[in-house]
Design a protein around this motif. Structure first.
Motif, short mmCIF file in Angstrom:
data_model
loop_
_atom_site.label_atom_id
_atom_site.label_comp_id
_atom_site.label_asym_id
_atom_site.label_seq_id
_atom_site.Cartn_x
_atom_site.Cartn_y
_atom_site.Cartn_z
N ASP A 1 -5.18 1.99 -9.13
CA ASP A 1 -6.05 1.52 -9.81
C ASP A 1 -5.87 -0.17 -9.85
O ASP A 1 -6.91 -0.86 -9.92
CB ASP A 1 -5.95 2.21 -11.23
N GLU B 1 0.77 -1.29 0.12
CA GLU B 1 0.06 0.14 0.04
C GLU B 1 0.93 1.17 -0.10
O GLU B 1 1.76 1.37 1.04
CB GLU B 1 -0.87 -0.09 1.39
N ARG C 1 -6.58 -1.88 -6.49
CA ARG C 1 -8.29 -1.94 -6.46
C ARG C 1 -8.88 -2.85 -7.38
O ARG C 1 -9.66 -3.79 -7.05
CB ARG C 1 -8.72 -0.71 -6.85
N GLU D 1 -10.82 -6.36 -6.46
CA GLU D 1 -12.33 -6.68 -6.65
C GLU D 1 -12.33 -8.14 -7.51
O GLU D 1 -13.45 -8.57 -7.35
CB GLU D 1 -12.80 -5.55 -7.80
#
Length: 100
Positions: free
Chosen positions: A33, A15, A36, A40
């Motif tokens: 991006d 992170e 993320r 998902e």
């Protein structure tokens, strides 16, 4: 007892520091991006089976490879990373239970 090596790249768990020197740079935005989208896809894998699961695993590997090869000076690759993330999120939204 032998321990299985972790198959996920370290970058998928890194992170960035918020507000750091490069926080607003295109490279950091692309990495964010990608992370993320990997998250998902991983969440979608919980409920996926069969061909959908295999497709998502392939997408996850593709995102992880892209993370490892991304360079701050390759603006075309940064744009490609964002485009891939958008395509994958569109695919995820079309899955049963997605947001489409």
């Amino acid at each position: 007892m032998t321990e299985q090596p972790d198959s996920e790249p370290v970058l998928s768990r890194v992170e960035p520091l918020g507000g750091g020197q490069y926080a607003d740079e295109p490279y950091e935005a692309a990495l964010g991006d990608l992370r993320r989208t990997v998250g998902e896809v991983s969440a979608s894998l919980r409920d996926a089976a069969g061909a959908t699961r295999e497709h998502l695993l392939g997408r996850q590997r593709e995102l992880n490879r892209l993370q490892l090869g991304l360079r701050p000076d390759d603006t075309d690759a940064l744009a490609d990373a964002h485009a891939l993330c958008r395509r994958i999120r569109t695919e995820l939204a079309r899955l049963p239970g997605g947001d489409a």
